[in-house]
Design an enzyme around this catalytic site. Structure first.
Site, PDB file in Angstrom:
ATOM      1  N   GLY B  53       0.840  -1.186   0.000  1.00 40.38           N
ATOM      2  CA  GLY B  53       0.000   0.000   0.000  1.00 40.38           C
ATOM      3  C   GLY B  53       0.872   1.232   0.000  1.00 40.38           C
ATOM      4  N   GLY B  56       1.618   5.826   4.323  1.00 43.98           N
ATOM      5  CA  GLY B  56       0.518   6.325   5.142  1.00 43.98           C
ATOM      6  C   GLY B  56      -0.736   5.495   5.026  1.00 43.98           C
ATOM      7  N   LYS B  59      -0.026   0.449   7.167  1.00 48.26           N
ATOM      8  CA  LYS B  59       0.549  -0.907   7.241  1.00 48.26           C
ATOM      9  C   LYS B  59       1.333  -1.108   8.533  1.00 48.26           C
ATOM     10  CE  LYS B  59       2.999  -0.237   3.556  1.00 48.26           C
ATOM     11  NZ  LYS B  59       2.836   1.093   2.996  1.00 48.26           N
ATOM     12  N   GLU B 193       9.117  -4.042   6.053  1.00 50.04           N
ATOM     13  CA  GLU B 193      10.038  -3.566   5.012  1.00 50.04           C
ATOM     14  C   GLU B 193      11.431  -4.167   5.130  1.00 50.04           C
ATOM     15  OE1 GLU B 193       9.888   0.411   3.824  1.00 50.04           O
ATOM     16  OE2 GLU B 193       7.781   0.683   4.350  1.00 50.04           O
TER      17      GLU B 193
END
Lengths: 332, 283, 432
Positions: B53, B56, B59, B193
């Site tokens: 996504g 902001g 996630k 990430e």
């Protein structure tokens, strides 16, 4: 002015129980700050709570030595839990703010004459404090009566006894700290110091570890406080101010906060310098080299130097005088 | 593929054949701003699920909520059938749901090996009283050390094991953090990430590690910006935008979904979503 | 934003009301009682020092000595010292004339107001009168409460002035300054020096003191904090540095101004028409000034470009920087503003309560309690928090001993951290 005499008597200062008391507090602070990253700005209050606890148990309850010491430690544990519960879940500054505030309030409470026992005596002795509670300690003194010459200072058998016990406690606390910080428990503490969220994500109860560290370091400070007041034979509220706390901080940061020997080395350096500077400044005042300064003001200048030392150490040598630059505690 | 994982056609909140994590009505507001508002979400067991996504989208906030690092305003979720709402972060980790962080949290002044050891479970020496009696924890410490060294070798960090974690490069820290998370043998690994800031030479090996986790039976949920990575290793993709789940499905289907392209790229409709750059590089 | 603005309006109104009310009242000079100084040639002496709460000297309090045909009285001097002399050894009664004590101060316990002295066993007898703030039992609880609330508001306004600086600096730099309270002491000591030693009028002295504290704040930032920010020193380190600096700062003040508690020469005469509230014209003017200053800050933060930029930096400093705001410049302005406000607080605190070298450090506890209660980094919250702390500290004296009222601030602090650690108006993210 005789520098050798000044140096010698400063050295005599070193081996006293008073120095041992500060070193004990500094070892406790090393556990708080050096190993866990807790900003305790009220270490003096932990020492005071221990000292008052001991004195009150000895005077009011006529408790034997062991029970008086245990009562002092119990008071420190309760104090640590009370301060820890609201702050240890929050950012580091909150512990700093609450401990410094609690130390101030503890002084008010100890000075106040409002808290009395059933017969109307002020439990803490108010502004005058308490005295003559060392009987159970000194009655155990194995040192033969007499005058002893140590580094040019003349000491009584009682002074020798409290000096020995004070430094023995330093050795015990330093060893305890050494073994604990090398254990998996100590590894978790250091992890929390580096990043508590990371440690939390690995399934460790960070709050519990911080609380244990706060209690353990607080108990060491309480022992320091007891040594301090047994040595001076009085416990008065004015002693336990911010100067006391930040002398401990300076001692710790001088020696290096992340090592076990740091507080001891820091204490040795600090008190040698402290006494030496006092002598030198007094000498300079005596020969009118310091303008209109008086002897009491010399003591104040010395505290300004402590403040400066604290600032400069944190800025330029955060690893302490003997620490390894790579192990510098603060790197963002 | 969709039939293997989901019970029905791919749609936001679709029920899974074998869900490991089920969330309901999880909502988090920051001063009036809705950061996360997830009606229903199921994460399939034993698969690699990607959470994607735009910036902001909520996630990381969702990660924080599910792992107990943040508290939602409302919502419930279960992990392997166990209710997790209100459970503190460290307990979530203990029951087998371990996460990493977007900004790496290597413990700088601990050695790489100590970082790893700290990840292990069931070390009696981590309790204050037992810490003082070395025989009580020496044996477990030796086992932990063996496991740590093995993982470090797999992640090619074994040469660094006695260095401070502070001396590692950014990519190496990412690897260390992932390896450390695996020390506890988690059931579900949540990677925030994992590729951010890792240099291309390391990305390929990181991808292999993540695939390797699935082969070992570990469920993986990861947040990623990099579409190439998502397409290559994930079995299922969940798309978030403005705090909500807007699409779900197998990677190839999701990438074609106009709602995703809309949410993800906004105005940049003509951009290429899934170029097989990594595959080309790898070849 | 709207709340800030309405607060500004309210405070402005308050200030105007005070100014109008005061216009019609002239402060009457303290009434001089007719007591002769003791005859130093007489051999038998009764002496003592009158200290409020054991620390603040009380001047001009009448002490009577009666018995054995003697009826003498004397007024305490500026150190609170009094001495009475008699010719013959006998038993006498020494009593304090409670009506000459400042408002709200009394002998506690009350039976100690009159004490027997026996000069047959000694020729020089010291007498201690335990003095402190006492609740007057002849006054109804509601009147006492009204008095405490009013004085609490007074204290709260002063705390607000001093703590907004902490909050602004925390908001823009993320750093809690433990040396902030010492600026309060500096303001009070400078005012004392200029009014009592140099004999300047209070308005001139106060203005110069405020500017000097503002300048000192600018210098602190320029000499210490800006270079440390440039070195990217960690926030925890900065806090320890600020503690070190506060020790240096405090002891420099001690060396320059001495350790005694200073009376800044403000009137102690209660303003009659405010009864049952006991306050002085100095306090009323002070409250007016604080209210106007707080309104000014609120207007500055909401209306001016720089004020808006300040709030933007507080919200998100990197975002603010990327929109072209010169963050360092804002921080510099914030420091100067914090210094000026704290200077005002110092001057007024000294006038209201007297002050010594460590006053600012002593009230640091109240300042941090105020900022935490209101929400660290929010100016409006801090002002509200400060007023609540002031009210609680003052009214708590009705139920707990007066020397423990500051403890109520610690109690609030801990309670806030337990229940709502982000403070009344703070945002949750700040705890992160």
């Amino acid at each position: 002015m005789d520098l050798i005499v000044a140096l010698q008597s400063s050295f005599g200062e070193l081996i006293t129980a008073g120095t041992a008391a500060f070193v004990l507090c500094a070892i406790g602070l090393a556990i708080h700050f050096g190993f866990t990253g807790l900003l305790n700005f009220g270490q003096a209050a932990f020492a005071a709570v221990g000292a008052y606890g001991y004195a009150i148990a000895a005077l009011d309850f006529k408790a034997p030595l062991v029970l008086s010491v245990l009562f002092g430690l119990l008071c420190a544990v309760i104090f640590a839990v009370l301060l820890g519960i609201p702050t240890l879940r929050l950012r580091a500054d909150y512990l700093a703010i609450v401990t410094i505030a609690a130390a101030q309030v503890f002084k008010f409470v100890a000075t106040s004459s409002a808290i009395t026992d059933p017969s109307g005596n002020v439990i803490t002795g108010g502004a005058e404090g308490l005295s003559e509670f060392g009987g159970t300690f000194y009655s155990l003194n194995p040192v033969p009566a007499g005058e002893y010459q140590v580094f040019g200072n003349s000491l009584t058998q009682d002074q020798i006894w409290v000096d020995i016990v004070g430094w023995l406690l330093v050795v015990v606390c330093a060893l305890l700290t050494y073994f604990l910080t090398r254990s998996p428990w100590g590894r978790a503490l250091k992890g929390i110091r580096e990043d508590e969220d990371a440690v939390r994500s690995l399934g460790k109860n960070v709050y519990l570890y911080k609380m244990q560290a706060l209690i353990l370091g607080g108990c060491m400070a309480a022992l320091g406080g007891m040594v301090f007041v047994i040595n001076s034979q009085t416990v008065q509220p004015t002693v336990w101010g911010t100067n006391f706390t930040f002398t401990i901080w300076t001692v710790l940061l001088l020696g290096g906060a992340t090592t076990v020997l740091g507080p001891i080395a820091g204490g040795v350096v600090f008190f040698t310098l402290f006494a030496f500077i006092q002598k030198v400044l007094e000498g300079l005042v005596a020969i009118h080299w310091m303008g209109s300064l008086t002897i009491p003001q010399v003591g104040q200048i010395r505290l300004i130097l402590v403040g400066l030392a604290l600032m400069l150490l944190v800025i330029f040598r955060p690893q302490g005088l003997f620490g390894n630059k790579k192990e510098t505690l603060f790197n963002g | 593929m969709a039939n293997e994982i989901a019970k029905g056609p791919a749609a936001p909140g679709v029920a899974k054949v074998d869900p490991i994590l089920v969330a309901d009505g999880v909502r988090r507001e920051f001063g009036g701003l809705v950061a996360v508002d997830v009606e229903h979400l199921e994460i399939p067991r034993g698969k690699i699920t990607a959470l994607i996504g735009p910036n902001g989208a909520g996630k990381t906030t969702l990660f924080n909520l599910l792992t107990g690092f943040d508290k939602p305003n409302t919502g419930k979720w279960t992990f392997q059938g166990r209710d997790l709402a209100g459970v503190p972060a460290f307990k979530v980790a203990r029951i087998g749901m371990v996460r990493t962080f977007q900004l790496t949290k290597a413990l700088s002044l601990l050695t790489v090996l100590d970082n790893m050891r700290l990840g292990a479970k069931h070390q009696p020496g981590e309790s204050l009283l037992r810490a003082l009696v070395r025989p009580l924890w020496r044996k477990r410490e030796a086992e932990i050390t063996v496991a740590a060294e093995e993982l470090l070798k797999r992640f090619k960090l074994d040469a660094k094991s006695d260095d401070f974690a502070a001396s590692l490069s950014g990519g190496q820290r990412k690897l260390l953090e992932m390896a450390r998370a695996l020390m506890s043998k988690p059931v579900l690994v949540m990677l925030d990430e994992p590729m951010a800031g890792v240099n291309p030479a390391l990305t390929q090996s990181l991808l292999e590690h993540i695939k390797g986790l699935k082969d070992d039976g570990t469920t993986v949920l990861f947040v990623e910006h990099d579409m190439h990575m998502v397409r290559h290793i994930s079995d299922w993709v969940i798309v978030m935008a403005e705090g909500r789940i807007v699409a779900e499905g197998p990677p190839n289907e999701v990438m074609k979904n106009p709602a995703v392209i809309d949410a993800y790229l906004g105005a940049h409709h003509d951009s290429d979503l899934g170029a097989d750059k990594i595959a080309k590089e790898a070849n | 934003m709207t709340r800030l603005r309405s607060l500004a309006g309210l405070l402005l109104l308050l200030g105007t009301v005070f100014a109008t009310l005061l216009g019609g009242t002239a402060a009457s000079p303290a009434q001089a009682a007719t007591c002769a100084a003791a005859d130093p040639t007489l051999p038998y002496i009764v002496e003592g020092t009158l200290l409020n709460n054991g620390e603040t000297p009380l001047k001009g309090v009448q002490v009577n000595l009666t018995g054995n045909g003697v009826d003498a009285c004397v007024l305490s001097d500026e150190n609170g010292y009094f001495m009475l002399t008699v010719a013959k050894p006998a038993k006498y009664t020494v009593s304090i004339e409670t009506s000459t004590l400042p408002a709200g101060v009394g002998v506690d316990p009350a039976d100690q107001a009159s004490q027997a002295v026996d000069l047959t066993v000694t020729s020089d007898q010291g007498v201690i009168f335990p003095l402190g703030k006492v609740a007057d039992t002849s006054v109804s609880i509601w009147a006492q409460l009204a008095d405490r609330l009013f004085n609490g508001l007074n204290m709260g306004l002063l705390l607000a002035l001093a703590s907004i600086g902490i909050s602004l600096i925390f908001g823009t730099t993320g750093f809690s300054n433990f040396a902030h309270g010492d600026m309060v002491s500096l303001g009070a000591m400078l005012t004392w020096f200029m009014t009592q030693i140099l004999g300047w009028p209070i308005l001139a002295a106060g203005a110069v003191a405020i500017v000097a504290v503002g300048a000192s704040a600018y210098l602190q930032d320029a000499a210490i904090w800006r270079p440390l920010r440039r070195r990217r020193l960690g926030l925890n380190q900065m806090m320890i540095v600020s503690i070190g600096f506060s020790i240096v700062f405090r002891y420099l003040i001690l060396i320059f101004f001495g350790g005694e508690t200073k009376d800044l020469g403000s009137s102690t005469e209660p303003v009659a028409w405010m009864a049952p509230i006991t306050t002085t014209s100095t306090s009323l003017i002070g409250m007016g000034i604080s209210a106007v200053a707080l309104a000014g800050v609120a207007l500055f933060l909401t209306k001016t470009r720089i004020g808006k930029a300040t709030r933007a930096v507080s919200d998100n400093s990197s975002l603010a920087a990327s929109t072209g705001i010169d963050v360092e410049r804002i921080i510099r302005i914030v420091w100067i503003l914090a210094g000026l406000l704290t200077g005002i607080a110092g001057v007024l605190w000294g006038l209201r309560y007297q002050a010594n070298w460590s006053t600012g450090f002593d009230i640091l506890l109240l300042l941090f309690a105020a900022t935490t209660l209101g929400g660290l980094g929010t100016s409006l919250g801090t002002a509200v928090g400060a007023i609540i702390i002031g009210l609680v500290v003052e009214t708590s004296a009705l139920v707990i001993p007066t020397d423990l009222t500051y403890a109520s601030a610690l109690f609030i602090l801990i309670l806030v951290l337990l229940v709502r650690p982000q403070g009344i108006l703070g945002k949750k993210q700040r705890l992160g």
